[in-house]
Design a protein around this motif. Structure first.
Motif, PDB file in Angstrom:
ATOM      1  N   LEU A 208       0.832  -1.209   0.000  1.00 14.03           N
ATOM      2  CA  LEU A 208       0.000   0.000   0.000  1.00 14.03           C
ATOM      3  C   LEU A 208       0.865   1.257   0.000  1.00 14.03           C
ATOM      4  O   LEU A 208       0.502   2.274  -0.606  1.00 14.03           O
ATOM      5  CB  LEU A 208      -0.945  -0.007   1.206  1.00 14.03           C
ATOM      6  N   GLY A 209       2.012   1.188   0.661  1.00 10.92           N
ATOM      7  CA  GLY A 209       2.938   2.322   0.643  1.00 10.92           C
ATOM      8  C   GLY A 209       3.426   2.613  -0.772  1.00 10.92           C
ATOM      9  O   GLY A 209       3.567   3.771  -1.181  1.00 10.92           O
ATOM     10  N   LEU A 210       3.658   1.550  -1.541  1.00 13.51           N
ATOM     11  CA  LEU A 210       4.098   1.736  -2.932  1.00 13.51           C
ATOM     12  C   LEU A 210       2.974   2.330  -3.778  1.00 13.51           C
ATOM     13  O   LEU A 210       3.207   3.209  -4.608  1.00 13.51           O
ATOM     14  CB  LEU A 210       4.574   0.403  -3.520  1.00 13.51           C
ATOM     15  N   VAL A 211       1.743   1.842  -3.548  1.00 19.28           N
ATOM     16  CA  VAL A 211       0.603   2.402  -4.280  1.00 19.28           C
ATOM     17  C   VAL A 211       0.472   3.892  -3.931  1.00 19.28           C
ATOM     18  O   VAL A 211       0.282   4.742  -4.817  1.00 19.28           O
ATOM     19  CB  VAL A 211      -0.705   1.654  -3.926  1.00 19.28           C
ATOM     20  N   ALA A 212       0.610   4.188  -2.655  1.00 23.69           N
ATOM     21  CA  ALA A 212       0.510   5.582  -2.210  1.00 23.69           C
ATOM     22  C   ALA A 212       1.604   6.428  -2.847  1.00 23.69           C
ATOM     23  O   ALA A 212       1.370   7.577  -3.259  1.00 23.69           O
ATOM     24  CB  ALA A 212       0.592   5.659  -0.686  1.00 23.69           C
ATOM     25  N   ALA A 213       2.797   5.850  -2.975  1.00 28.79           N
ATOM     26  CA  ALA A 213       3.906   6.592  -3.596  1.00 28.79           C
ATOM     27  C   ALA A 213       3.570   6.909  -5.054  1.00 28.79           C
ATOM     28  O   ALA A 213       3.927   7.973  -5.561  1.00 28.79           O
ATOM     29  CB  ALA A 213       5.200   5.783  -3.498  1.00 28.79           C
ATOM     30  N   GLY A 214       2.882   5.991  -5.710  1.00 26.70           N
ATOM     31  CA  GLY A 214       2.464   6.248  -7.092  1.00 26.70           C
ATOM     32  C   GLY A 214       1.500   7.419  -7.164  1.00 26.70           C
ATOM     33  O   GLY A 214       1.635   8.304  -8.023  1.00 26.70           O
ATOM     34  N   VAL A 215       0.539   7.444  -6.249  1.00 26.82           N
ATOM     35  CA  VAL A 215      -0.439   8.537  -6.250  1.00 26.82           C
ATOM     36  C   VAL A 215       0.242   9.858  -5.897  1.00 26.82           C
ATOM     37  O   VAL A 215       0.013  10.885  -6.546  1.00 26.82           O
ATOM     38  CB  VAL A 215      -1.581   8.229  -5.248  1.00 26.82           C
ATOM     39  N   ARG A 216       1.125   9.843  -4.913  1.00 29.40           N
ATOM     40  CA  ARG A 216       1.743  11.087  -4.453  1.00 29.40           C
ATOM     41  C   ARG A 216       2.840  11.585  -5.390  1.00 29.40           C
ATOM     42  O   ARG A 216       3.235  12.742  -5.331  1.00 29.40           O
ATOM     43  CB  ARG A 216       2.301  10.913  -3.035  1.00 29.40           C
ATOM     44  N   SER A 217       3.362  10.692  -6.233  1.00 23.01           N
ATOM     45  CA  SER A 217       4.395  11.134  -7.184  1.00 23.01           C
ATOM     46  C   SER A 217       3.795  11.363  -8.569  1.00 23.01           C
ATOM     47  O   SER A 217       4.458  11.898  -9.446  1.00 23.01           O
ATOM     48  CB  SER A 217       5.505  10.082  -7.284  1.00 23.01           C
ATOM     49  N   GLU A 218       2.558  10.886  -8.741  1.00 23.35           N
ATOM     50  CA  GLU A 218       1.911  10.927 -10.055  1.00 23.35           C
ATOM     51  C   GLU A 218       2.715  10.145 -11.093  1.00 23.35           C
ATOM     52  O   GLU A 218       2.697  10.447 -12.286  1.00 23.35           O
ATOM     53  CB  GLU A 218       1.650  12.378 -10.505  1.00 23.35           C
ATOM     54  N   LEU A 219       3.432   9.148 -10.628  1.00 23.05           N
ATOM     55  CA  LEU A 219       4.178   8.263 -11.537  1.00 23.05           C
ATOM     56  C   LEU A 219       3.477   6.909 -11.586  1.00 23.05           C
ATOM     57  O   LEU A 219       2.809   6.512 -10.627  1.00 23.05           O
ATOM     58  CB  LEU A 219       5.606   8.045 -11.022  1.00 23.05           C
ATOM     59  N   THR A 220       3.653   6.212 -12.699  1.00 25.51           N
ATOM     60  CA  THR A 220       3.167   4.834 -12.776  1.00 25.51           C
ATOM     61  C   THR A 220       4.058   3.974 -11.899  1.00 25.51           C
ATOM     62  O   THR A 220       5.286   4.039 -11.994  1.00 25.51           O
ATOM     63  CB  THR A 220       3.241   4.334 -14.231  1.00 25.51           C
ATOM     64  N   ILE A 221       3.436   3.178 -11.040  1.00 27.05           N
ATOM     65  CA  ILE A 221       4.219   2.214 -10.265  1.00 27.05           C
ATOM     66  C   ILE A 221       4.332   0.953 -11.105  1.00 27.05           C
ATOM     67  O   ILE A 221       3.334   0.377 -11.535  1.00 27.05           O
ATOM     68  CB  ILE A 221       3.525   1.884  -8.924  1.00 27.05           C
ATOM     69  N   PHE A 222       5.564   0.537 -11.354  1.00 28.30           N
ATOM     70  CA  PHE A 222       5.804  -0.680 -12.134  1.00 28.30           C
ATOM     71  C   PHE A 222       6.545  -1.675 -11.250  1.00 28.30           C
ATOM     72  O   PHE A 222       7.641  -1.394 -10.773  1.00 28.30           O
ATOM     73  CB  PHE A 222       6.649  -0.383 -13.377  1.00 28.30           C
ATOM     74  N   LEU A 223       5.948  -2.835 -11.038  1.00 28.86           N
ATOM     75  CA  LEU A 223       6.617  -3.868 -10.262  1.00 28.86           C
ATOM     76  C   LEU A 223       7.040  -5.006 -11.171  1.00 28.86           C
ATOM     77  O   LEU A 223       6.212  -5.613 -11.847  1.00 28.86           O
ATOM     78  CB  LEU A 223       5.692  -4.426  -9.172  1.00 28.86           C
ATOM     79  N   GLY A 224       8.329  -5.303 -11.167  1.00 30.26           N
ATOM     80  CA  GLY A 224       8.828  -6.524 -11.789  1.00 30.26           C
ATOM     81  C   GLY A 224       9.198  -7.461 -10.653  1.00 30.26           C
ATOM     82  O   GLY A 224       9.989  -7.098  -9.787  1.00 30.26           O
ATOM     83  N   ALA A 225       8.617  -8.657 -10.636  1.00 31.61           N
ATOM     84  CA  ALA A 225       8.882  -9.546  -9.502  1.00 31.61           C
ATOM     85  C   ALA A 225       8.872 -10.995  -9.948  1.00 31.61           C
ATOM     86  O   ALA A 225       8.194 -11.366 -10.918  1.00 31.61           O
ATOM     87  CB  ALA A 225       7.842  -9.336  -8.407  1.00 31.61           C
ATOM     88  N   TYR A 226       9.628 -11.794  -9.233  1.00 30.51           N
ATOM     89  CA  TYR A 226       9.612 -13.239  -9.410  1.00 30.51           C
ATOM     90  C   TYR A 226       9.165 -13.814  -8.065  1.00 30.51           C
ATOM     91  O   TYR A 226       9.638 -13.365  -7.029  1.00 30.51           O
ATOM     92  CB  TYR A 226      11.026 -13.734  -9.771  1.00 30.51           C
ATOM     93  N   PRO A 227       8.251 -14.780  -8.058  1.00 33.55           N
ATOM     94  CA  PRO A 227       7.735 -15.262  -6.770  1.00 33.55           C
ATOM     95  C   PRO A 227       8.846 -15.810  -5.869  1.00 33.55           C
ATOM     96  O   PRO A 227       9.694 -16.594  -6.317  1.00 33.55           O
ATOM     97  CB  PRO A 227       6.765 -16.372  -7.173  1.00 33.55           C
ATOM     98  N   ILE A 228       8.847 -15.377  -4.627  1.00 37.78           N
ATOM     99  CA  ILE A 228       9.802 -15.888  -3.637  1.00 37.78           C
ATOM    100  C   ILE A 228       9.231 -15.636  -2.243  1.00 37.78           C
ATOM    101  O   ILE A 228       8.693 -14.564  -1.975  1.00 37.78           O
ATOM    102  CB  ILE A 228      11.205 -15.229  -3.807  1.00 37.78           C
ATOM    103  N   THR A 229       9.353 -16.628  -1.384  1.00 33.98           N
ATOM    104  CA  THR A 229       8.967 -16.499   0.013  1.00 33.98           C
ATOM    105  C   THR A 229      10.039 -15.667   0.716  1.00 33.98           C
ATOM    106  O   THR A 229      11.221 -15.906   0.477  1.00 33.98           O
ATOM    107  CB  THR A 229       8.904 -17.901   0.659  1.00 33.98           C
ATOM    108  N   PRO A 230       9.708 -14.745   1.577  1.00 28.58           N
ATOM    109  CA  PRO A 230       8.374 -14.324   2.030  1.00 28.58           C
ATOM    110  C   PRO A 230       7.929 -13.015   1.389  1.00 28.58           C
ATOM    111  O   PRO A 230       7.243 -12.229   2.030  1.00 28.58           O
ATOM    112  CB  PRO A 230       8.595 -14.141   3.533  1.00 28.58           C
ATOM    113  N   ALA A 231       8.293 -12.779   0.127  1.00 29.48           N
ATOM    114  CA  ALA A 231       7.986 -11.482  -0.491  1.00 29.48           C
ATOM    115  C   ALA A 231       6.790 -11.543  -1.447  1.00 29.48           C
ATOM    116  O   ALA A 231       6.270 -10.508  -1.843  1.00 29.48           O
ATOM    117  CB  ALA A 231       9.215 -10.962  -1.252  1.00 29.48           C
ATOM    118  N   SER A 232       6.357 -12.745  -1.824  1.00 27.63           N
ATOM    119  CA  SER A 232       5.355 -12.859  -2.894  1.00 27.63           C
ATOM    120  C   SER A 232       4.064 -12.106  -2.603  1.00 27.63           C
ATOM    121  O   SER A 232       3.392 -11.649  -3.528  1.00 27.63           O
ATOM    122  CB  SER A 232       5.019 -14.331  -3.147  1.00 27.63           C
ATOM    123  N   ASP A 233       3.707 -12.001  -1.317  1.00 24.88           N
ATOM    124  CA  ASP A 233       2.448 -11.314  -0.993  1.00 24.88           C
ATOM    125  C   ASP A 233       2.438  -9.862  -1.472  1.00 24.88           C
ATOM    126  O   ASP A 233       1.366  -9.307  -1.722  1.00 24.88           O
ATOM    127  CB  ASP A 233       2.192 -11.349   0.515  1.00 24.88           C
TER     128      ASP A 233
END
Lengths: 340, 616
Positions: free
Chosen positions: B246-271
């Motif tokens: 949610l902090g990242l989503v908020a950063a997108g709104v407050r920066s007016e930038l598109t938030i782009f996440l590139g991720a590969y599933p891994i415990t304990p970060a996948s959530d």
């Protein structure tokens, strides 16, 4: 007011950087063909981006006056994927080599192709490692004697066209550095394709693997080695038109018949089933006889950036015109409680 | 009709739900936590589960547990030792008993205490029948059989009925601690929306558990924990991973930038990937990449194009991303790398916590490749840490590594929801015109204050330029092998990270007379804070300071450290921050280290600090 059509020339695409390939390198011809071709696109320079990895070929972006990134070994397709998905307004080209794309970056290449990311991927295949001074590459023939394989290489090479087809590529083509007209026609077809366009360019390394494709270039031999693929045209070739590509009834693959009477197949790159294109890619033997050049496969499939954006637009249709308010609703969602 | 039961007031309770991986203990704990949050208690949770999705049933490696502490005052940790253990089978009892206080309440599901299940975990005799549980308040309850009886008339399979036994247990505990159950009822309606028969069955199992508590003579007392005195406002219970997303989503709104996440599933970060993939409405783009390197590569490509590139992973993934982080250092583009640390090396213990990636975050790249490093201190703080990581990345055009860990990522606490307008303004500007006096564009001409270069995404005519991993000439960004230029660029890249503005570190020392400072970073904040409070309550003075910024360090840190006779640094590693502090400030520190995969127990820190204070 409609703007005037772009009037760019090859010169507009030349950057101020000194080109640092070895004299006689095939890369010069490819660069010249690209600079000559780009004005044709009618796309302003600022909307074109070249992303490359590491290797001789990957210096390419420095020499084009567009936006460009010379990244790290093998990762250009991944980097370009992030760019393409977030910036569908750009035309993104990836420039790579046989080591960059097929060794260290093999994983990114196949996944970019299967996703059908809207990228034009140019693989300069010289069948050798040039920038590290002459080790065998994943496209070198078995038994290749190089600095790292004094007794000859023991590994079997990749066939880049077969690999791309196996990776579900929607556009697959091959061309040759020295044939500017053919090279330009393939670049044109690639640029027009929506989705991943994979182009293998046979490129001569005159320092470490000189003459690797000579039989395809020499006017004495080339007509009997090259099969020029043209959509809707019969696959008949040879100096006297003596060869025909046919499909033997008892085989899954294709064959070349030395017969003026044999009925050649008619080339159709738009077949959904990649089996035909794959069979074409298997025709050439280690001696490069018979090497098809041109577009092997060109089928229509929604590009990755489009599918991603469709989902985004669908979701955004539910948004208010006030992102701060939507964020506040999101933060306050779920089981909340109030302390007075 | 039974007589109303005696109600006893408690100020703090720690409950641990433990069972087989398939028993639904995480969900039971989550629901109990949510009910408890509704009541206004302060809470802190600790899920603890195996890496295996379904380890063999009934075995010790298959035990999954969820601990929740709740109190009528503000608490910092999920508690050292449970007052209540719910053990769904012999394995759960065996695996957890050593951590349960004497005198604690133990509720066991007797139906699972069969000869075979006892043998499976090495019990020679039934602990419910011998005297091995003497000194505990044991409540043998036939959870499975009573659930099956309660659901006898429900049109569901025996297997589905059995699986509802966790709701029976939840009902019983909810009764015992006087929890409101409305949120659980609506949760069940949502969860099983497509299967109304399961909604009914689970509700019935919950009610049966509740009624059992009311009617059985086994539980003579019912407990209440009054709401905690907390700051006024709206709250929700939140895990670190959700808060971070949610902090990242908020950063997108407050920066007016598109938030782009590139991720590969891994415990304990996948959530974090799961959560962010839900927020397309707010313009978040997620790409599940083919590997860790592609994930960060795509994020770099997105940042190059003018989005805010993020990649989320755990330690093994950061190792794979190292070369790409170096590229981002050279390109000087914004990039946020989130490392939810887990126990290593190698695959280690993927679901267990550790802080052993600090060295890698600070130093784990080729060449001189400094990046900013920050760490959140609690689950809710992950929201603000994410915003801070984005602020630094955007302002200084640099990669930022955020070091979360399994403990804060999966743990939860109440979060006082912020007003969006109070969040930092993260807007920035892209290069729109040439910046040179000669009318040319210089991609490496720096802002004199931040030392940041222009962010110049493709699309602007006249600013066409090429960047890359090769060393660049100052200002022009052209390829340069000039020795003096390289020396200059290396020093400049280091100086620009050092120049990042970070807040001074604050010291908590109510007495103002402490001789010992305990310094922590990241998720150890809770246990260190709890230990410090306990010491002060006993009249011992200790000062506490906690680092959010690990690179650059707060400007006043050296001065603060110099004020104390002893500085103690507890870490869930072998002394990585301690090394940095010793090297940087030339002061000795007392390193206190634990790498068990579990967070510090505050009682243990309390004893250790007491020793240091007495000998200071």
């Amino acid at each position: 007011m409609p703007s005037a059509p772009l009037q760019l020339t090859a010169k507009d695409f030349k950057s101020d950087q000194e080109v640092r390939w070895c004299p006689g390198c095939g890369d010069y011809a490819i660069l010249a063909a690209m600079q000559g071709f780009l004005p044709e696109l009618g796309i302003p320079r600022e909307r074109i981006v070249f992303v490359s990895g590491i290797g001789c070929s990957s210096r390419f972006p420095y020499y084009l006056d567009t936006y460009g990134m010379h990244s790290i070994h093998g990762r250009a397709p991944a980097i370009a994927t992030g760019l393409s998905v977030t910036r569908p307004d750009l035309q993104v080209w990836v420039v790579t080599g046989d080591g960059d794309a097929l060794s260290i970056g093999g994983n990114h290449l196949i996944h970019a192709l299967r996703r059908n990311v809207n990228l034009k991927i140019l693989l300069f295949n010289n069948k050798i490692y040039g920038l590290t001074k002459g080790q065998y590459s994943p496209t070198s023939e078995v038994g290749k004697v190089t600095k790292s394989t004094p007794a000859g290489s023991a590994d079997y090479p990749f066939n880049p066209i077969s690999l791309a087809l196996g990776a579900e590529a929607s556009f697959v083509a091959r061309t040759i550095d020295s044939d500017r007209k053919h090279l330009t026609s393939v670049l044109r077809a690639a640029a027009e394709h929506q989705g991943s366009a994979f182009v293998e360019i046979y490129q001569n390394c005159n320092i470490f693997n000189d003459g690797a494709f000579e039989v395809l270039k020499d006017s004495e031999t080339r007509d009997n080695y090259l099969i020029r693929l043209e959509q809707g045209q019969p696959l008949r070739f040879g100096s006297e038109g003596q060869f025909a590509v046919t499909h033997p009834a008892n085989s899954f693959g294709l064959t070349v018949e030395d017969s003026a009477s044999a009925e050649p197949l008619v080339h159709d790159a738009t077949q959904e089933d990649p089996a035909y294109a794959f069979a074409l890619s298997r025709l050439a033997g280690p001696d490069l006889r018979y090497t098809p050049v041109g577009v092997f496969r060109s089928v229509s499939r929604p590009s990755y950036d489009k599918l991603v954006r469709d989902q985004l637009e669908k979701a955004k249709a539910k948004a208010s015109d006030n992102p701060a308010q939507d964020l506040a609703s999101l933060l306050n969602s779920g089981d909340t409680w109030t302390i007075l | 009709m039974t007589a109303p039961k005696h109600v006893e007031q408690l100020d703090r309770v720690v409950i641990r739900f433990a069972g087989d991986s398939g028993d639904g203990m995480q969900l039971t704990g989550d629901r109990f936590t949510s009910e408890t949050a509704q009541l206004g208690n302060d809470i802190s949770t600790l899920p603890n589960f195996p890496a295996e999705i379904r380890a063999p049933a009934g075995t010790l490696p298959g035990v999954s547990s969820f601990q929740v502490a709740f109190a009528d005052y503000d608490i910092l940790t999920p508690g050292d030792a449970p007052n209540v253990l719910v053990a769904m089978n012999p394995a759960a009892l065996k695996a957890n008993l050593s951590e349960v206080r004497k005198g604690a309440t133990i509720i066991v599901n007797t139906d699972e205490f069969t000869k075979r299940n006892l043998q499976k975990v090495g019990y020679d005799s039934n602990p419910l029948e011998d005297d091995s549980l003497a000194g505990y308040d044991v409540h043998p309850v036939g959870l499975t059989s009573m659930t099956l009886r309660a659901l006898a008339d429900h049109p569901i399979s025996k297997k589905d009925a059995e699986r509802s036994k966790n709701m029976f247990a939840l009902g019983l505990l909810s009764w015992l601690y006087s929890r409101p159950y409305e949120s659980t009822m609506s949760f069940l309606e949502r969860k099983f929306a497509s299967r109304p028969e399961l909604v009914a069955a689970n509700k019935a199992a919950f009610s049966a558990g509740w009624s059992f508590g009311e009617t059985t003579e086994g539980f003579a007392v019912r407990y209440e924990v009054k709401p905690a005195r907390m700051e006024a406002g709206n709250y929700r219970n939140i895990t670190g991973n959700t808060a971070l997303a949610l902090g990242l989503v908020a950063a997108g709104v407050r920066s007016e930038l598109t938030i782009f996440l590139g991720a590969y599933p891994i415990t304990p970060a996948s959530d974090i990937l799961h959560e962010l993939s839900k927020h397309k409405k707010l313009g978040v783009i997620t790409v599940q990449a083919e590997d860790e390197i592609a994930a960060i590569g795509a994020a770099i490509g997105a940042s190059y194009g003018g989005a805010l590139g993020i990649t989320t992973t755990s330690g093994p993934g950061v190792a794979l991303k190292g070369e790409s982080i170096s590229l981002a250092v050279a390109l000087e583009l914004p990039l946020v790398i989130i490392d939810v640390q887990r126990a290593g090396p190698s695959t280690g213990m993927p679901t267990k916590t550790e802080q052993a990636d600090l060295n890698m975050a600070l130093f784990g790249r080729h060449g001189e490749a400094p990046v900013a490093v920050i760490a959140p201190q609690s689950p809710a703080d992950c929201f603000y840490a994410a915003l801070e990581a984005c602020r630094i990345a955007i302002t200084y055009r640099t990669p930022v590594i955020l070091l979360s860990d399994g403990y804060v990522a999966n743990g939860s606490e109440p979060w006082l929801l912020p007003e969006v307008s109070d969040l930092p303004d993260l807007r920035t500007t892209f290069a729109q015109a040439p910046n040179g006096e000669d009318g040319k564009f210089y991609p490496y001409l720096r802002d004199p204050q931040t030392l940041a270069r222009p962010w110049a995404p493709p699309g602007v005519a006249g600013l066409e330029h090429r960047i890359g991993g090769l060393e660049k000439a100052d200002k022009t960004g052209d390829i340069s092998y000039d020795p003096a230029n390289h020396d200059f660029m290396v020093r400049t890249r280091a100086a620009r990270i050092e120049a990042i503005e970070v807040p001074d570190i604050e010291v908590e020392d109510p007495s103002g007379t402490a001789n010992v400072l305990v310094l922590g970073w990241g998720s150890t904040y809770g246990p260190i804070g709890a230990a410090s409070r306990a010491l002060r309550q006993r009249g011992l003075n200790v000062a506490q300071a906690h680092l959010r910024h690990l690179n650059p360090l707060p400007r006043n840190l050296g001065q603060v450290l110099g004020r104390y006779d002893k500085v103690v640094i507890p870490e869930m590693n072998l002394g990585q921050l301690a090394h940095v502090i010793r090297a940087r400030y030339l002061i000795d520190v007392v390193a206190y280290n634990q790498v068990s995969g579990m967070p510090f127990v505050s009682g243990q820190l309390e004893s250790m600090l007491e020793e240091v204070i007495k000998n200071a």
